[in-house]
Design a protein around this motif. Structure first.
Motif, PDB file in Angstrom:
ATOM      1  N   ARG A 231      -2.890  -2.998  -7.878  1.00 41.40           N
ATOM      2  CA  ARG A 231      -2.934  -1.545  -7.733  1.00 41.40           C
ATOM      3  C   ARG A 231      -4.160  -0.961  -8.424  1.00 41.40           C
ATOM      4  NH1 ARG A 231       2.212   2.421  -8.959  1.00 41.40           N
ATOM      5  NH2 ARG A 231       1.324   4.331  -8.087  1.00 41.40           N
TER       6      ARG A 231
ATOM      7  N   LEU B 236       0.838  -1.202   0.000  1.00 43.85           N
ATOM      8  CA  LEU B 236       0.000   0.000   0.000  1.00 43.85           C
ATOM      9  C   LEU B 236       0.870   1.248   0.000  1.00 43.85           C
ATOM     10  CD1 LEU B 236      -2.856  -0.879   2.534  1.00 43.85           C
ATOM     11  CD2 LEU B 236      -3.001  -0.810   0.048  1.00 43.85           C
TER      12      LEU B 236
ATOM     13  N   VAL C  45      -6.870  -3.640   2.966  1.00 42.53           N
ATOM     14  CA  VAL C  45      -5.633  -4.405   3.096  1.00 42.53           C
ATOM     15  C   VAL C  45      -5.912  -5.867   3.439  1.00 42.53           C
ATOM     16  CG1 VAL C  45      -5.225  -4.065   5.581  1.00 42.53           C
ATOM     17  CG2 VAL C  45      -3.279  -4.275   4.014  1.00 42.53           C
TER      18      VAL C  45
ATOM     19  N   LEU D 230      -5.670   6.640   2.249  1.00 42.60           N
ATOM     20  CA  LEU D 230      -6.370   5.351   2.227  1.00 42.60           C
ATOM     21  C   LEU D 230      -7.786   5.542   2.755  1.00 42.60           C
ATOM     22  CD1 LEU D 230      -6.036   2.307   1.618  1.00 42.60           C
ATOM     23  CD2 LEU D 230      -5.401   2.000   4.021  1.00 42.60           C
TER      24      LEU D 230
ATOM     25  N   LEU E 126      -7.276  -1.846  -6.388  1.00 45.83           N
ATOM     26  CA  LEU E 126      -7.358  -1.020  -5.184  1.00 45.83           C
ATOM     27  C   LEU E 126      -7.826   0.387  -5.529  1.00 45.83           C
ATOM     28  CD1 LEU E 126      -4.135  -2.024  -3.224  1.00 45.83           C
ATOM     29  CD2 LEU E 126      -6.470  -2.144  -2.337  1.00 45.83           C
TER      30      LEU E 126
END
Length: 611
Positions: free
Chosen positions: A383, A337, A353, A347, A386
Motif C-alpha cells: 500500500r 486496490l 496493478v 487510480l 503504491l
C-alpha cells in the motif's frame, strides 16, 4: 485481390443473415453512435459514396481454422454490446469482412434491428433507463439542415415517440426496416396509401428514394482477397485500418488469441474479465489492453510489447493454459486496490496493478491474503509503495514496458517471501523513476486541488485512520459553498483583499480530508466545529480526531480559516516530509552546499509501447 461486381444493400443484408458474410476475429467491436448511423443513411439517400469494402474469401474446409462472429443487429449498451460468435460454420465457403464492418453493421441495425443506449441522468439499474429504439425516417421532410448538415431526417425513436410525432402533424415517421418489404414500385405506392400520405409529393419522393437506395442501386462496392494465410490477412487488415479510427494492436492480438485458443473463446473470456474487474469495489476503468499486457508479464515473456510476433501460437497456448491463474491474480490485485481505497476515480495509473498481480501470481496467494493477519505487514508495504508511486509524477508514463520488465525481474528474484520495497525502489531509481521526493514536490502535493487523482493517495498516506474498504469521500473541512461565496465571506467580516486567497485555498489539500460517505452526507455544509460538536459525544473524542487529522486549533467560524489553513498546511508538510523521508530545503542546503546540477535521465525507449 480483385474488384467485384457491386451489390445492393438488400442483397448484402441477406448474405449477413444467411451467415455468408461474417466478421473475422481480428475485427473489433461495433463502436458507432446513433448519430453516425443516421448520417450514413443520409449520405446514401443523397447519393454520396460511402467507400469500398474489403472482403476475405475463406475457402471450403478452411472456416474451421479461424474464429468468426455474427454482425450486431440489436445493439444494447449494457446487455448486448459485444458481437456473438457464429459457432461452427461447416465446410462451406464464407466471406469475412476485413474493411467495412462498422458501415455494414450500421445498415444491419438501421434496416433490421435496434439501438438501445442509456438515457442521461438515470441510474444504470433502472429498467426505464434503456429504451429500445429503431430507425425512423420523416417522410414529410426533405431539406438541408444547416445545424446538422443533413438533408433527410433519420432518427432512432421508440414506437411511442414515433406515434406522438406523427399524430402531432409536424412529421410522419416511417419505420425504416419496413422498406425491406417494398420490393417493387407498386409496393411503394401502397405503402404511401396505407400511411395516408399518397398525395404528398415530398413523402412520395422520400420513400421512393429510400426504396431505390436499399433495393435498386448497387451501393456495396468491394474488393475480394483470396489468400488463406492468417499472417497475410493480418498484414492486409493492418494496412487498410491505418487511417480513420485506427484499430489498436490489442484488438488484433486479442483476435489472434481467439483464433488460436482451443478450449476457451479468448474474446469472451477477456471481455468478461474486464467487466468483472471494473465492477469491483467502487468501480474501475481497466481495458482489454491491460489484461493482455498482464498476460504477457505473468507468462514471463521477454518482450512484452504489443506486436504480432509476441502473440505466436506457443505464447497463446501458454496464455490459455494459465488463464485461470492469470484471472485469479488480476481479480485479487484489483480487490486489493479497492481495499486500499482506489477506484477508477482515484487510480492515476491502471498499469500499477500489473506488478501487484505478478507478485500475487508468483507467490500463489489467494483471497485470504486480503484479510489474514499473517499478511498485514506485507499488505501495508504494498500500500505504501503504491501510494508513493501514484503520488509521483511520471512513474507510469513513458518507458512503461521497460519498467514492468524490470519490476518483474526484481519480484522474481527477491519477492519470494514478501514485498521487497527496497529492491523495487532501487530498480525504479535505476530506470530514472526514483520515488524520492524533493521539497519542491512536497509543496506541489500540498497544493493539489480537489479532483486531482494524486490527492487520494496522499491523503490516505497522511491519515490512514479512514477505513477505505468502505465508501468514503474527499471532503472539504470548511464547506466549499461558504469559502467560494464572497457574499458570505463579506457577511462574516472578512476583508476584501483576503477573498481571492480564500477562494483559491478552498479546494486545496489543506482544506480536504477523507471522510466516510455517511459522515460526509450528514456533515453537509455545516462548519467543522459545529459538526464535530454534534458528531462526537466527548471532548476526548473530538481532540483525538483533531490531532489525527492535523486540525487542532480549529476555529469556530470562517473568520479563522486563513490562519487555520496555513497552520494545517505546515503540519501536513511536516508529516508528509517524515513519511516520504524527504530532506527539507534547509537540510539539503546544509548537507550539499555545492551540489552539482542533476544529470537528466536518459530518454525513454521510444520502442516501448505504453498502455
Amino acid at each position: 485481390m480483385s474488384f467485384q461486381t457491386p451489390i445492393t444493400i438488400a442483397n448484402a443484408l441477406e448474405k449477413i443473415h444467411r451467415r455468408e458474410y461474417v466478421l473475422p476475429a481480428i475485427q473489433r467491436e461495433f463502436v458507432w453512435s446513433r448519430d453516425k448511423i443516421t448520417r450514413l443513411f443520409d449520405s446514401l439517400m443523397r447519393g454520396y459514396p460511402i467507400g469500398s469494402f474489403l472482403m476475405w474469401q475463406v475457402h471450403e474446409g478452411n472456416a474451421g481454422r479461424f474464429a468468426f462472429y455474427d454482425f450486431m443487429r440489436d445493439y444494447h449498451e449494457r446487455d448486448n454490446a459485444h458481437c456473438a460468435p457464429t459457432g461452427p460454420l461447416g465446410n462451406r465457403a464464407i466471406t469475412a469482412i476485413l474493411d467495412g464492418q462498422q458501415r455494414l453493421t450500421a445498415l444491419n441495425i438501421g434496416l433490421c434491428g435496434s439501438f438501445t443506449a442509456k438515457l442521461p441522468r438515470m441510474w444504470a439499474n433502472n429498467p426505464l433507463a434503456y429504451p429500445k429504439k429503431v430507425l425512423y425516417l420523416n417522410l414529410l421532410h426533405r431539406g438541408h439542415d444547416d445545424d446538422l448538415g443533413v438533408e433527410y431526417d433519420f432518427r432512432f425513436l421508440t414506437p411511442e415517440e414515433a406515434a406522438a410525432g406523427t399524430d402531432g402533424g409536424d412529421a410522419h415517421w416511417y419505420r425504416v426496416q419496413d422498406v425491406r418489404e417494398l420490393t417493387t414500385t407498386r409496393d411503394v405506392i401502397r405503402a404511401l396509401q396505407r400511411h395516408g400520405v399518397a398525395d404528398n409529393d415530398t413523402a412520395g419522393d422520400v420513400l421512393t428514394r429510400l426504396h431505390e437506395v436499399v433495393h435498386v442501386t448497387p451501393t456495396v462496392n468491394f474488393f475480394l482477397e483470396d489468400a488463406q494465410e492468417l499472417d497475410k490477412v493480418l498484414n492486409i487488415f493492418i494496412r487498410v485500418n491505418s487511417g480513420g479510427a485506427v484499430l489498436s494492436y490489442s484488438d488484433l492480438l486479442l483476435s489472434v488469441a481467439t483464433a488460436q485458443w482451443v478450449e476457451r473463446d479468448a474474446r469472451e473470456s477477456i471481455h468478461r474479465l474486464v467487466d468483472e474487474l471494473n465492477g469491483i469495489g467502487q468501480g474501475f476503468a481497466f481495458s482489454k489492453d491491460l489484461v493482455l499486457k498482464t498476460g504477457l508479464v505473468l507468462l514471463g515473456k521477454g518482450d512484452i510489447r504489443f506486436k504480432v510476433d509476441n502473440f505466436d501460437r506457443e505464447t497463446m497456448t501458454k496464455l490459455e493454459k494459465q488463464w485461470s491463474d492469470i484471472e485469479s491474480a488480476l481479480r485479487l490485485g484489483v480487490a486489493l486496490l479497492a481495499d486500499f481505497g482506489f477506484s477508477g476515480v482515484t487510480l492515476t495509473a491502471n498499469s500499477a496493478v500489473i506488478p501487484l498481480a505478478y507478485y500475487l501470481h508468483r507467490r500463489g496467494l489467494g483471497d485470504n491474503y486480503r484479510t489474514s493477519d499473517a499478511f498485514r505487514d506485507d499488505r501495508a508495504a504494498i500500500r505504501r509503495w503504491l501510494q508513493r508511486s501514484l503520488m509521483k509524477s511520471g512513474v507510469w508514463g513513458s518507458g512503461l514496458d521497460r519498467l514492468l520488465t524490470g519490476l518483474r525481474a526484481t519480484l522474481e528474484k527477491e519477492g519470494g517471501q514478501g514485498w521487497p520495497t527496497e529492491a523495487i525502489e532501487r530498480e525504479m531509481a535505476r530506470q530514472g523513476k526514483s520515488l524520492r521526493f524533493e521539497p519542491t514536490e512536497i509543496e506541489d502535493l500540498l497544493d493539489l486541488k480537489y479532483g486531482s487523482k494524486r490527492l487520494f493517495p496522499m491523503l490516505a498516506m497522511l491519515y490512514p485512520g479512514v477505513d477505505t474498504r468502505d465508501q468514503f469521500h474527499e471532503d472539504h473541512i470548511f464547506p466549499r459553498s461558504i469559502l467560494r461565496s464572497r457574499a458570505k465571506l463579506r457577511a462574516a467580516g472578512l476583508s476584501e483583499d483576503t477573498l481571492p486567497l480564500i477562494e483559491d485555498c478552498a479546494d486545496r489539500a489543506a482544506n480536504l480530508q477523507l471522510l466516510r460517505g455517511p459522515e460526509n452526507i450528514s456533515k453537509q455544509a455545516a462548519l467543522p466545529a459545529a459538526w464535530l460538536q454534534k458528531h462526537f459525544e466527548s471532548d476526548a473524542e473530538r481532540e483525538s480526531w483533531l490531532r489525527e487529522y492535523d486540525a487542532t486549533g480549529l476555529p469556530e467560524d470562517v473568520v479563522g480559516f486563513p490562519e487555520f489553513y496555513e497552520v494545517r498546511r505546515a503540519r501536513m508538510r511536516q508529516r508528509l516530509t517524515s513519511l516520504l523521508g524527504t530532506a527539507t530545503f534547509a537540510e539539503q542546503a546544509a548537507d550539499t552546499p555545492d551540489a552539482p546540477q542533476a544529470v537528466p535521465d536518459d530518454e525513454p525507449d521510444p520502442g516501448n509501447e505504453g498502455l
